[in-house]
Design a protein around this motif. Structure first.
Motif, PDB file in Angstrom:
ATOM      1  N   SER A 141       0.848  -1.161   0.160  1.00  0.00           N
ATOM      2  CA  SER A 141      -0.055   0.002   0.053  1.00  0.00           C
ATOM      3  C   SER A 141       0.808   1.218  -0.091  1.00  0.00           C
ATOM      4  N   THR A 142       0.382   2.137  -0.670  1.00  0.00           N
ATOM      5  CA  THR A 142       1.179   3.491  -0.757  1.00  0.00           C
ATOM      6  C   THR A 142       0.111   4.663  -0.545  1.00  0.00           C
ATOM      7  N   GLU A 143       0.709   5.894   0.090  1.00  0.00           N
ATOM      8  CA  GLU A 143      -0.065   6.921   0.123  1.00  0.00           C
ATOM      9  C   GLU A 143       0.710   8.287  -0.057  1.00  0.00           C
ATOM     10  N   ASN A 144       0.286   8.927  -1.108  1.00  0.00           N
ATOM     11  CA  ASN A 144       1.157  10.253  -1.424  1.00  0.00           C
ATOM     12  C   ASN A 144       0.273  11.349  -1.346  1.00  0.00           C
ATOM     13  N   LYS A 145       0.816  12.361  -0.415  1.00  0.00           N
ATOM     14  CA  LYS A 145      -0.008  13.666  -0.332  1.00  0.00           C
ATOM     15  C   LYS A 145       0.954  14.860  -0.516  1.00  0.00           C
ATOM     16  N   THR A 146       0.325  15.809  -1.557  1.00  0.00           N
ATOM     17  CA  THR A 146       1.185  17.035  -1.628  1.00  0.00           C
ATOM     18  C   THR A 146       0.367  18.240  -1.554  1.00  0.00           C
ATOM     19  N   ASN A 147       0.936  19.174  -0.888  1.00  0.00           N
ATOM     20  CA  ASN A 147       0.320  20.543  -0.940  1.00  0.00           C
ATOM     21  C   ASN A 147       1.177  21.592  -1.482  1.00  0.00           C
ATOM     22  N   SER A 148       0.580  22.365  -2.464  1.00  0.00           N
ATOM     23  CA  SER A 148       1.638  23.739  -3.077  1.00  0.00           C
ATOM     24  C   SER A 148       0.827  24.665  -2.973  1.00  0.00           C
ATOM     25  N   ASN A 149       1.511  25.688  -2.906  1.00  0.00           N
ATOM     26  CA  ASN A 149       0.956  27.292  -2.652  1.00  0.00           C
ATOM     27  C   ASN A 149       1.899  28.073  -3.844  1.00  0.00           C
ATOM     28  N   ARG A 150       1.254  28.745  -4.665  1.00  0.00           N
ATOM     29  CA  ARG A 150       2.175  29.605  -5.410  1.00  0.00           C
ATOM     30  C   ARG A 150       1.712  31.025  -5.488  1.00  0.00           C
ATOM     31  N   PHE A 151       2.319  31.984  -5.387  1.00  0.00           N
ATOM     32  CA  PHE A 151       1.818  33.569  -5.443  1.00  0.00           C
ATOM     33  C   PHE A 151       2.580  34.234  -6.447  1.00  0.00           C
ATOM     34  N   ASN A 152       2.086  34.737  -7.596  1.00  0.00           N
ATOM     35  CA  ASN A 152       2.681  35.692  -8.665  1.00  0.00           C
ATOM     36  C   ASN A 152       2.311  37.133  -8.623  1.00  0.00           C
ATOM     37  N   PHE A 153       3.142  37.829  -8.769  1.00  0.00           N
ATOM     38  CA  PHE A 153       3.124  39.376  -8.633  1.00  0.00           C
ATOM     39  C   PHE A 153       3.829  40.175  -9.593  1.00  0.00           C
ATOM     40  N   SER A 154       3.208  41.092 -10.370  1.00  0.00           N
ATOM     41  CA  SER A 154       4.210  41.748 -11.357  1.00  0.00           C
ATOM     42  C   SER A 154       3.478  43.226 -11.355  1.00  0.00           C
ATOM     43  N   VAL A 155       4.666  44.372 -11.622  1.00  0.00           N
ATOM     44  CA  VAL A 155       4.179  45.587 -11.666  1.00  0.00           C
ATOM     45  C   VAL A 155       4.890  46.085 -12.800  1.00  0.00           C
ATOM     46  N   ASP A 156       4.160  46.830 -13.965  1.00  0.00           N
ATOM     47  CA  ASP A 156       4.802  47.361 -14.954  1.00  0.00           C
ATOM     48  C   ASP A 156       4.438  48.651 -15.048  1.00  0.00           C
ATOM     49  N   HIS A 157       5.544  49.509 -14.896  1.00  0.00           N
ATOM     50  CA  HIS A 157       5.208  51.267 -14.600  1.00  0.00           C
ATOM     51  C   HIS A 157       6.014  51.892 -15.824  1.00  0.00           C
TER      52      HIS A 157
END
Length: 297
Positions: free
Chosen positions: A55-71
């Motif tokens: 038996s196998t159990e895999n768990k993955t949690n991922s968070n990603r934040f992107n931010f850009s400012v073009d002035h």
């Protein structure tokens, strides 16, 4: 298999000069797998039965934040900041047991193995871009500064016993009981600059220069179970190592670009010098190499 995912996205323009984009994404993945195997070997003279449960159990949690400012500073100058932040955490566990026996139920071998791993990591990428347009059409200058940082950590366990039988009794036993810890940090910095000069109405020359440096530091330690102390404090030197390296490269190049009505092309070359320094810690092993290459484009 179960997946839960979602994200948010934000776009706006501030005072007609600043474009803003931001997004956040979350992903959760869980995978469970159970397998039962029953196998019969009917080759004459080598008949035996084999049973296995895993038996196998895999768990993955991922968070990603992107931010850009073009002035847009004015009609000739602009600046853009791009940022990425990420965090991920995961775990993996696997259990396995087996046995082999001949048709008269006489045991040949049996055993089990349990492994588990947990991982956690942070990553961030930052980039700052400056652009300048001259009054002459096609004449431009741009410069980019970048930074990347990655910090990952992991812990794993292995526990296994394999028994081998002779005349119904255990004649040999192999055991494995280990804990492994891994820490890894990589980071890099870079600067790139580009200048373009027009050649007629449809062609231009591009001159560029660059410098980048990256470092990596990896520390892996494996410990065997110590029966005397009752803990995993016995260093396994064969499966442990600490390693660090630095890689720098710099150079420049030139190319010509042409854009016609129905086709376009670009041709050029870069001259690049690179230096690699590597060191296996706790030893005299070192590598220092230099490379100079002409890279056609």
């Amino acid at each position: 298999t179960q997946t839960i995912a979602g994200g948010l996205n934000y776009n706006d323009t501030w005072k007609k000069k600043t474009e803003v984009n931001a997004s956040y994404f979350y992903n959760n993945l869980t995978l469970d797998n159970t397998r039962n195997t029953s196998r019969q070997n009917i080759l004459p003279g080598n008949e035996f039965n084999y049973l296995q449960n895993s038996s196998t159990e895999n768990k993955t949690n991922s968070n990603r934040f992107n931010f850009s400012v073009d002035h847009k500073i004015d009609s000739f100058n602009s600046i853009k900041l791009s940022s990425v932040f990420g965090y991920q955490k995961g775990s993996n566990a696997k259990k396995n047991d087996y046995e082999s026996f001949v048709p008269n139920d006489k045991m040949l071998n049996n055993g089990f193995s349990n492994t588990s791993n947990t991982t956690e990591g942070y990553v961030t990428n930052q980039e700052l871009l400056y652009r300048h347009k001259f009054k002459k059409k096609g004449r431009t200058f741009s410069a980019t500064g970048s930074m990347q940082y990655n910090d990952s950590r992991a812990k794993g366990t292995q526990n296994a016993i394999n028994n081998f039988f002779s005349n119904g009794t255990i004649s040999q036993r192999d055991t494995l009981d280990q804990v492994t810890r891994l820490n890894s940090i990589t980071q890099s910095y870079g600067v790139n600059a580009s200048y373009t000069e027009p050649l007629g109405k449809r062609s231009l020359l591009e001159f560029r220069g660059f410098y980048n440096t990256s470092t990596g530091d990896l520390d892996r330690k494996t410990y065997d179970y110590n029966r005397t102390s009752g803990t995993h404090d016995k260093m396994n030197t064969i499966l442990s190592n600490a390693f660090e390296n630095t890689y720098d490269y710099m150079g420049g190049g030139i190319s010509m670009r042409t854009q016609q009505k129905k086709y376009g092309y670009s041709v050029g070359a870069n001259l690049q010098h690179a230096q690699l320094n590597s060191h296996l810690k706790d030893s005299a092993f070192r590598i220092k190499q230099n490379f100079t290459n002409l890279l056609p484009v």
